[in-house]
Design a protein around this motif. Structure first.
Motif, PDB file in Angstrom:
ATOM      1  N   ALA A  32     -19.040  16.797  43.225  1.00  0.00           N
ATOM      2  CA  ALA A  32     -18.686  16.208  44.400  1.00  0.00           C
ATOM      3  C   ALA A  32     -17.768  16.941  44.777  1.00  0.00           C
ATOM      4  N   SER A  33     -17.415  16.944  46.262  1.00  0.00           N
ATOM      5  CA  SER A  33     -16.331  17.483  46.993  1.00  0.00           C
ATOM      6  C   SER A  33     -15.207  16.448  47.024  1.00  0.00           C
ATOM      7  N   PRO A  34     -13.958  16.536  47.168  1.00  0.00           N
ATOM      8  CA  PRO A  34     -12.840  15.790  47.893  1.00  0.00           C
ATOM      9  C   PRO A  34     -13.349  15.244  48.920  1.00  0.00           C
ATOM     10  N   PRO A  35     -12.718  13.928  49.275  1.00  0.00           N
ATOM     11  CA  PRO A  35     -13.192  13.106  50.463  1.00  0.00           C
ATOM     12  C   PRO A  35     -13.079  13.865  51.722  1.00  0.00           C
ATOM     13  N   LEU A  36     -14.149  13.755  52.602  1.00  0.00           N
ATOM     14  CA  LEU A  36     -14.048  14.562  53.781  1.00  0.00           C
ATOM     15  C   LEU A  36     -14.458  13.589  55.049  1.00  0.00           C
ATOM     16  N   ARG A  37     -14.288  14.143  56.211  1.00  0.00           N
ATOM     17  CA  ARG A  37     -14.925  13.434  57.322  1.00  0.00           C
ATOM     18  C   ARG A  37     -15.799  14.386  58.232  1.00  0.00           C
ATOM     19  N   GLY A  91      -7.266  24.677  62.156  1.00  0.00           N
ATOM     20  CA  GLY A  91      -5.871  25.157  61.437  1.00  0.00           C
ATOM     21  C   GLY A  91      -5.842  24.953  59.771  1.00  0.00           C
ATOM     22  N   GLY A  92      -7.154  25.111  59.204  1.00  0.00           N
ATOM     23  CA  GLY A  92      -7.060  24.923  57.757  1.00  0.00           C
ATOM     24  C   GLY A  92      -7.419  23.264  57.379  1.00  0.00           C
ATOM     25  N   ARG A  93      -7.334  22.526  58.340  1.00  0.00           N
ATOM     26  CA  ARG A  93      -7.540  21.027  58.164  1.00  0.00           C
ATOM     27  C   ARG A  93      -9.035  20.450  57.943  1.00  0.00           C
ATOM     28  N   GLY A  94      -9.820  21.396  58.095  1.00  0.00           N
ATOM     29  CA  GLY A  94     -11.313  21.188  58.052  1.00  0.00           C
ATOM     30  C   GLY A  94     -12.143  22.565  57.862  1.00  0.00           C
ATOM     31  N   LEU A  95     -13.580  22.218  57.780  1.00  0.00           N
ATOM     32  CA  LEU A  95     -14.666  23.495  57.714  1.00  0.00           C
ATOM     33  C   LEU A  95     -15.730  23.376  58.438  1.00  0.00           C
ATOM     34  N   GLY A 108     -10.859  17.495  56.317  1.00  0.00           N
ATOM     35  CA  GLY A 108     -10.466  16.976  54.990  1.00  0.00           C
ATOM     36  C   GLY A 108      -9.811  15.664  55.410  1.00  0.00           C
ATOM     37  N   ARG A 109     -10.200  14.760  54.402  1.00  0.00           N
ATOM     38  CA  ARG A 109      -9.699  13.243  54.500  1.00  0.00           C
ATOM     39  C   ARG A 109      -8.574  13.200  53.662  1.00  0.00           C
ATOM     40  N   SER A 110      -7.513  12.722  54.036  1.00  0.00           N
ATOM     41  CA  SER A 110      -6.303  12.532  53.409  1.00  0.00           C
ATOM     42  C   SER A 110      -6.329  11.487  52.103  1.00  0.00           C
ATOM     43  N   ARG A 161      -5.675  19.526  54.393  1.00  0.00           N
ATOM     44  CA  ARG A 161      -5.743  20.986  54.102  1.00  0.00           C
ATOM     45  C   ARG A 161      -6.154  21.326  52.647  1.00  0.00           C
ATOM     46  N   GLU A 162      -5.500  20.788  51.697  1.00  0.00           N
ATOM     47  CA  GLU A 162      -5.801  20.988  50.402  1.00  0.00           C
ATOM     48  C   GLU A 162      -7.349  20.392  49.784  1.00  0.00           C
ATOM     49  N   ASN A 163      -7.757  19.377  50.459  1.00  0.00           N
ATOM     50  CA  ASN A 163      -9.050  18.993  50.472  1.00  0.00           C
ATOM     51  C   ASN A 163      -9.848  19.734  50.795  1.00  0.00           C
ATOM     52  N   ALA A 164      -9.884  20.208  52.239  1.00  0.00           N
ATOM     53  CA  ALA A 164     -10.712  21.145  52.818  1.00  0.00           C
ATOM     54  C   ALA A 164     -10.780  22.582  52.175  1.00  0.00           C
ATOM     55  N   ALA A 165      -9.477  22.980  51.682  1.00  0.00           N
ATOM     56  CA  ALA A 165      -9.677  24.414  50.910  1.00  0.00           C
ATOM     57  C   ALA A 165     -10.295  24.115  49.385  1.00  0.00           C
TER      58      ALA A 165
END
Length: 217
Positions: A32-37, A91-95, A108-110, A161-165
């Protein structure tokens, strides 16, 4: 000369740090990925973003909604080869992630945790001396509050950004290729669109505040 020798010391340290970072497994119940939105359509104030997670099992990928209340719901599901075009956005906060011809915009969800100090040192009593101290310290308290807000926002952005990356590094090796003969638009650059989003948000907030003031009058 090898590629490793061509890297600068700073780039080499970054590469080694990334290689040491743990990634979720590519398959199985824990894949599973890290938390996303999930960002849908026009969301100037962040309203409409849905909590999701990306899961992989048995060679299939799922985008699953994970609401605060209620059960989970599968938003999209298909073979890994059906998903493609994972690329960073916002800006690296999503994908961006394509499922055939359907585009999913994810951020990425913080998962940052606020680590503030105790508040006892800032507690003032109700005696006259404490009231005077409170008036004197008010500017410093406001600056301290602003510093806390900036720190909290910075930690939130860094976590997103870490979760998206991490999600991108996890997905890219296992996704399929785009359909031949079709062009898929890449994510917009993060600077000017991000500025435009903030201007829209400020305009909406300003309109709400102006409406509230007029209603009070």
């Amino acid at each position: 000369m090898s590629q490793q020798q061509e890297l600068s010391p700073r780039a080499q340290r970054r590469l080694e740090k990334r290689l040491r970072e743990a990634l979720p497994p590519y398959d199985g119940p824990e894949a599973a990925s890290p938390p996303l939105r999930w960002v849908r359509r026009f969301t100037p104030l962040g309203i409409g973003r849905r909590r999701v997670v990306v899961r992989i099992g048995g060679g299939r990928l799922q985008i699953v909604r994970t609401p605060r209340f209620g059960g989970e719901r599968v938003v999209a599901e298909g073979a890994l080869a059906e998903f493609h075009g994972a690329a960073p956005s916002r800006g690296g906060r999503g994908l961006h992630l394509w499922h055939g011809d359907r585009l999913f915009r994810l951020t990425g969800r913080s998962t940052a945790r606020h680590e503030g100090g105790g508040s006892d040192s800032w507690t003032l009593g109700d005696d006259p001396v404490s009231a005077v101290i409170a008036v004197v310290l008010l500017p410093f308290l406001l600056v301290y509050l602003l510093w806390l807000l900036i720190g909290s926002y910075t930690a939130m952005v860094r976590s997103e950004r870490e979760n998206a990356a991490t999600t991108l590094r996890w997905l890219r090796p296992v996704l399929g290729a785009p359909l031949p003969g079709r062009a898929y638009r890449p994510p917009l650059p993060g600077r000017w669109p991000a500025l435009g989003r903030w201007l829209v948000r400020l305009a909406v907030l300003g309109a709400i505040a102006a409406g509230a003031v007029l209603a009070i009058r």
